[in-house]
Design a protein around this motif. Structure first.
Motif, PDB file in Angstrom:
ATOM      1  N   LYS A  26       0.841  -1.196   0.000  1.00  0.00           N
ATOM      2  CA  LYS A  26       0.000   0.000   0.000  1.00  0.00           C
ATOM      3  C   LYS A  26       0.876   1.246   0.000  1.00  0.00           C
ATOM      4  O   LYS A  26       1.872   1.305   0.709  1.00  0.00           O
ATOM      5  CB  LYS A  26      -0.886   0.015   1.243  1.00  0.00           C
ATOM      6  N   LEU A  27       0.463   2.219  -0.792  1.00  0.00           N
ATOM      7  CA  LEU A  27       1.061   3.543  -0.756  1.00  0.00           C
ATOM      8  C   LEU A  27      -0.091   4.526  -0.758  1.00  0.00           C
ATOM      9  O   LEU A  27      -0.917   4.514  -1.669  1.00  0.00           O
ATOM     10  CB  LEU A  27       1.969   3.797  -1.954  1.00  0.00           C
ATOM     11  N   ALA A  28      -0.192   5.347   0.276  1.00  0.00           N
ATOM     12  CA  ALA A  28      -1.259   6.346   0.365  1.00  0.00           C
ATOM     13  C   ALA A  28      -0.629   7.719   0.526  1.00  0.00           C
ATOM     14  O   ALA A  28       0.187   7.936   1.414  1.00  0.00           O
ATOM     15  CB  ALA A  28      -2.175   6.036   1.541  1.00  0.00           C
ATOM     16  N   LEU A  29      -1.037   8.624  -0.342  1.00  0.00           N
ATOM     17  CA  LEU A  29      -0.558   9.999  -0.290  1.00  0.00           C
ATOM     18  C   LEU A  29      -1.506  10.790   0.601  1.00  0.00           C
ATOM     19  O   LEU A  29      -2.709  10.822   0.360  1.00  0.00           O
ATOM     20  CB  LEU A  29      -0.528  10.582  -1.702  1.00  0.00           C
ATOM     21  N   LYS A  33       1.058  16.622   3.723  1.00  0.00           N
ATOM     22  CA  LYS A  33       1.887  16.329   4.896  1.00  0.00           C
ATOM     23  C   LYS A  33       2.757  15.086   4.822  1.00  0.00           C
ATOM     24  O   LYS A  33       3.869  15.087   5.312  1.00  0.00           O
ATOM     25  CB  LYS A  33       0.996  16.200   6.137  1.00  0.00           C
ATOM     26  N   SER A  34       2.246  13.974   4.254  1.00  0.00           N
ATOM     27  CA  SER A  34       2.997  12.721   4.389  1.00  0.00           C
ATOM     28  C   SER A  34       2.592  11.679   3.355  1.00  0.00           C
ATOM     29  O   SER A  34       1.636  11.856   2.609  1.00  0.00           O
ATOM     30  CB  SER A  34       2.791  12.132   5.792  1.00  0.00           C
ATOM     31  N   VAL A  35       3.349  10.601   3.374  1.00  0.00           N
ATOM     32  CA  VAL A  35       3.065   9.403   2.591  1.00  0.00           C
ATOM     33  C   VAL A  35       3.038   8.246   3.573  1.00  0.00           C
ATOM     34  O   VAL A  35       3.865   8.172   4.482  1.00  0.00           O
ATOM     35  CB  VAL A  35       4.156   9.168   1.514  1.00  0.00           C
ATOM     36  N   GLU A  36       2.081   7.362   3.398  1.00  0.00           N
ATOM     37  CA  GLU A  36       1.996   6.158   4.224  1.00  0.00           C
ATOM     38  C   GLU A  36       2.302   4.965   3.328  1.00  0.00           C
ATOM     39  O   GLU A  36       1.755   4.856   2.237  1.00  0.00           O
ATOM     40  CB  GLU A  36       0.588   6.022   4.800  1.00  0.00           C
ATOM     41  N   LEU A  47       5.756   8.684   6.495  1.00  0.00           N
ATOM     42  CA  LEU A  47       6.964   9.442   6.189  1.00  0.00           C
ATOM     43  C   LEU A  47       6.554  10.870   5.863  1.00  0.00           C
ATOM     44  O   LEU A  47       5.786  11.109   4.924  1.00  0.00           O
ATOM     45  CB  LEU A  47       7.705   8.798   5.017  1.00  0.00           C
ATOM     46  N   SER A  48       7.062  11.819   6.647  1.00  0.00           N
ATOM     47  CA  SER A  48       6.667  13.216   6.471  1.00  0.00           C
ATOM     48  C   SER A  48       7.248  13.784   5.178  1.00  0.00           C
ATOM     49  O   SER A  48       8.267  13.312   4.661  1.00  0.00           O
ATOM     50  CB  SER A  48       7.143  14.051   7.657  1.00  0.00           C
ATOM     51  N   ALA A  49       6.600  14.845   4.705  1.00  0.00           N
ATOM     52  CA  ALA A  49       7.070  15.522   3.500  1.00  0.00           C
ATOM     53  C   ALA A  49       8.490  16.045   3.700  1.00  0.00           C
ATOM     54  O   ALA A  49       9.338  15.894   2.820  1.00  0.00           O
ATOM     55  CB  ALA A  49       6.119  16.663   3.142  1.00  0.00           C
ATOM     56  N   GLU A  50       8.760  16.630   4.854  1.00  0.00           N
ATOM     57  CA  GLU A  50      10.107  17.148   5.120  1.00  0.00           C
ATOM     58  C   GLU A  50      11.142  16.028   5.056  1.00  0.00           C
ATOM     59  O   GLU A  50      12.185  16.163   4.417  1.00  0.00           O
ATOM     60  CB  GLU A  50      10.170  17.807   6.502  1.00  0.00           C
TER      61      GLU A  50
END
Length: 140
Positions: A26-29, A33-36, A47-50
């Motif tokens: 799974k990859l969820a945008l 703010k983040s990606v899961e 994982l945060s955008a930064e």
């Protein structure tokens, strides 16, 4: 002899399989703010955008070389605008600072997630060492 060789080959295949990161399931945008990401072994990471921007696998002209180290700074509030699949192996993320050249492979995303805390600590230590900040520079 053949049985011993077969056992050695089975051990090598098992070691190689263990060295491979698990398959992405799974990859969820969660823009901006983040990606899961979730993997077949049950591991999942936010994982945060930064964090993703700082550890983007692409060379970038906005990287500052300080004392021979490549340092990205001022990205605390960077956002994710979009993501697009790249073949069956990765994703290209477009950040709101217009960085878009990094391709995050599934293996690399697993590595980042598995090592997120130590990587972030190391990043913050590097910034402190060079007197830099996670916050963007103020415009004059």
């Amino acid at each position: 002899m053949a049985a011993a060789m077969g056992a050695v080959i089975r051990r090598l295949h098992a070691a190689a399989a263990a060295a491979q990161p698990p398959r992405l399931t799974k990859l969820a945008l969660h823009a901006p703010k983040s990606v899961e990401v979730e993997f077949a072994d049950g591991s999942s990471f936010h994982l945060s955008a930064e964090f993703l921007r700082v550890y983007s696998p692409a060379a970038d002209s906005k990287i500052r070389s300080v004392g021979g180290e490549k340092v990205i700074f001022g990205r605390r509030h960077v956002g994710i605008m979009s993501a697009e699949s790249v073949g069956n192996y990765g994703v290209r993320i477009l950040f709101d600072d217009l960085h878009k050249t990094g391709i995050f492979t599934w293996d690399y995303l697993h590595h980042l997630g598995s090592n997120k805390f130590s990587l972030m600590r190391s990043y913050i230590r590097t910034l402190r060492k060079h007197g830099l900040s996670r916050d963007p520079q103020r415009r004059k």
